[in-house]
Design a protein around this motif. Sequence first.
Motif, PDB file in Angstrom:
ATOM      1  N   ILE A 375       3.254  -3.082  -4.166  1.00 12.66           N
ATOM      2  CA  ILE A 375       2.149  -2.944  -3.811  1.00 12.66           C
ATOM      3  C   ILE A 375       1.934  -2.633  -5.850  1.00 12.66           C
ATOM      4  O   ILE A 375       2.447  -2.936  -6.886  1.00 12.66           O
ATOM      5  N   TYR A 376       0.750  -2.943  -5.812  1.00 12.61           N
ATOM      6  CA  TYR A 376      -0.076  -2.860  -6.458  1.00 12.61           C
ATOM      7  C   TYR A 376      -0.503  -1.041  -6.340  1.00 12.61           C
ATOM      8  O   TYR A 376      -1.599  -0.453  -5.539  1.00 12.61           O
ATOM      9  N   PRO A 406      -0.466  -5.066  -0.985  1.00 15.21           N
ATOM     10  CA  PRO A 406      -1.634  -3.933  -0.571  1.00 15.21           C
ATOM     11  C   PRO A 406      -1.414  -3.346  -2.293  1.00 15.21           C
ATOM     12  O   PRO A 406      -0.643  -3.461  -3.122  1.00 15.21           O
ATOM     13  N   VAL A 407      -3.287  -2.646  -2.420  1.00 14.79           N
ATOM     14  CA  VAL A 407      -3.004  -1.987  -3.523  1.00 14.79           C
ATOM     15  C   VAL A 407      -2.968  -0.596  -3.616  1.00 14.79           C
ATOM     16  O   VAL A 407      -3.941  -0.125  -2.159  1.00 14.79           O
ATOM     17  N   ILE A 408      -2.739   0.260  -4.008  1.00 14.37           N
ATOM     18  CA  ILE A 408      -2.844   1.890  -3.585  1.00 14.37           C
ATOM     19  C   ILE A 408      -3.291   2.331  -4.799  1.00 14.37           C
ATOM     20  O   ILE A 408      -3.398   2.538  -5.844  1.00 14.37           O
ATOM     21  N   GLY A 425      -5.247   3.272   0.386  1.00 14.96           N
ATOM     22  CA  GLY A 425      -4.620   1.805   0.032  1.00 14.96           C
ATOM     23  C   GLY A 425      -5.639   0.520   1.080  1.00 14.96           C
ATOM     24  O   GLY A 425      -6.176   1.149   1.961  1.00 14.96           O
ATOM     25  N   ARG A 426      -5.063  -0.486   0.680  1.00 14.78           N
ATOM     26  CA  ARG A 426      -5.710  -1.276   0.875  1.00 14.78           C
ATOM     27  C   ARG A 426      -5.303  -2.787   1.821  1.00 14.78           C
ATOM     28  O   ARG A 426      -4.966  -2.663   0.360  1.00 14.78           O
ATOM     29  N   ALA A 427      -5.049  -3.182   2.422  1.00 17.73           N
ATOM     30  CA  ALA A 427      -4.290  -4.960   2.120  1.00 17.73           C
ATOM     31  C   ALA A 427      -5.121  -5.466   2.889  1.00 17.73           C
ATOM     32  O   ALA A 427      -6.046  -5.111   4.146  1.00 17.73           O
ATOM     33  N   ARG A 428      -5.064  -6.511   2.470  1.00 16.51           N
ATOM     34  CA  ARG A 428      -5.660  -7.814   3.292  1.00 16.51           C
ATOM     35  C   ARG A 428      -5.191  -8.844   4.768  1.00 16.51           C
ATOM     36  O   ARG A 428      -3.845  -7.859   4.571  1.00 16.51           O
ATOM     37  N   ASN A 429      -5.959  -9.364   4.765  1.00 14.32           N
ATOM     38  CA  ASN A 429      -5.069  -9.195   6.589  1.00 14.32           C
ATOM     39  C   ASN A 429      -4.290  -9.868   6.979  1.00 14.32           C
ATOM     40  O   ASN A 429      -3.348 -10.075   7.108  1.00 14.32           O
ATOM     41  N   HIS A 430      -3.728 -11.383   5.696  1.00 15.39           N
ATOM     42  CA  HIS A 430      -2.513 -11.662   5.886  1.00 15.39           C
ATOM     43  C   HIS A 430      -0.857 -10.900   5.205  1.00 15.39           C
ATOM     44  O   HIS A 430      -0.369 -10.990   5.820  1.00 15.39           O
ATOM     45  N   VAL A 431      -1.345  -9.983   4.924  1.00 15.84           N
ATOM     46  CA  VAL A 431      -0.197  -8.711   4.823  1.00 15.84           C
ATOM     47  C   VAL A 431      -0.158  -8.208   5.680  1.00 15.84           C
ATOM     48  O   VAL A 431       0.996  -7.797   6.429  1.00 15.84           O
TER      49      VAL A 431
END
Length: 492
Positions: A375-376, A406-408, A425-431
């Motif tokens: 994570i970031y 993902p970014v936290i 937390g946010r994660a992009r589609n490909h993640v």
Amino acid sequence: MLEIPDNMDKLLRKAAEHVRDSKKVLALSHIDTDGITSLAIVIRMLERLGKVYRWRNIHQLNSETINDVKDLIEETSPDLVIFSDFGTGQLSLIQDHLADVEGLEHIIILDHHIPPEERAEINYSEKDEIIEINPCQQGISGSSELSGAGVSFLLAISVSEKNIDLSELAIVGATGDLQDYYGKGFAGINAQILDIAVQGNYIRVERDLTLFGINTRPLPQLLQFATDPYLPGLTGDAEACYQFYSKLGIELKDSDDQWRRWVDLSQEEKQKVVQQLIGELLQFYDDPRIATGLVGDVINLLLRPPRSEMSTAKEFSTLLNACGRNRRSDVGVGICLGDEESFQTGKALLQQHRANLAMAIRRIEDNGFEEYDGIYVVNDPQTKDTIIGIVIGMAQGSTIIPSDKPVIGISTNTTEDSPLVKISGRARNHVVKKGVNLKEVFTHVAESLNEKAGRLTVEAGGHPMAAGAFVDPEYLDAFINGVSKAIANIIH
Ligand SMILES: [Mn+2]
């Protein structure tokens, strides 16, 4: 009129009966666009029945705020409480704290969030005092087919078909929850509600630019302030935006020296801008849907003043969201109900919101972020808990933070002096496609910490690509490290 599962229809009819029979109602809702529009629908429904009612938006229903709710119930003594856009994840809290309050006969929960796993076996809907209506329990998706406002609308039309105009607000709520994401349109019951609204002439759908501000922003600011998506080389750079139009030979002002807006452009001019923008976005983003999503179904709201922040579902939803994020959901509710003074206040809040986001993003650019395994992490004590999720999402969308993990976000700047730390937390589609489900990770880490501590230290919830948690500061490091480890295990 609407095709909904029998079981859900039964619950709706029972709930409608409780609404009609009630003497005094307390309506509680979440603070975002979906929560605000849900509440406005419930209020209109009650108003048209001539009911006595009180209402309030609540930032988060948790073990702390449930006591405030209890106080509010004791103070206002309703015989019916309606929760909208939350309540499913907090059902046991509601049951433990509210079910035995004297004089309170019924509780209705209108939610669309996925119920916690441990509830799978228990059908609380059978219990008479609490009616829970949630599409997730009816085989309907609560993330793409029906929002909280949609569920509230279903109740409103079960009470009276006269409430059919509230389909407009249901669509604004679904828009706020990104249920038509990337211009792919609405599906399921949302699509049915949209049809109803179009047939009633409350809404008109047109293919157009999906950026925020097509009715209200001068052309350069339309691009300069674009955040969804972030326009590389344009967002935040006024000069570049002027040049963008002049290269295409598009006049920025009309013959009266007034700024032109998107809705003033000819089809040919619109076409030029769209082609140029899509070309640039395709080079920049790995997901082509971000570029193609620039053009999509734009939902025009025909009951609202034209060329205003209320003229399209997207602008309206952004306006309402700004109210909520600035801790003034009540203003948003007023706007939905047509109050002019609320509208003026809301517009000022929108500007403030925009400024807050820009400053928070700037701080990430200046101060950086931390990289953990998997994570970031952004830990900015100045960013409010109400915007931390949007800010980290935007920072990743604009590649200030890489999108391979993902970014936290951590916010200690929390609403109402809560001692808890807010995690987003946010994660992009490909993640997410790699198997990362933020909601699951957050809840599993929370459960194991709670078990170890023998008490409640973390409350978590959300969706696969966007999740949140409230954490006891003592357990902040343990939570972040747990999430880091869990995600690293999945993506490595
Ligand atoms: Mn919602």
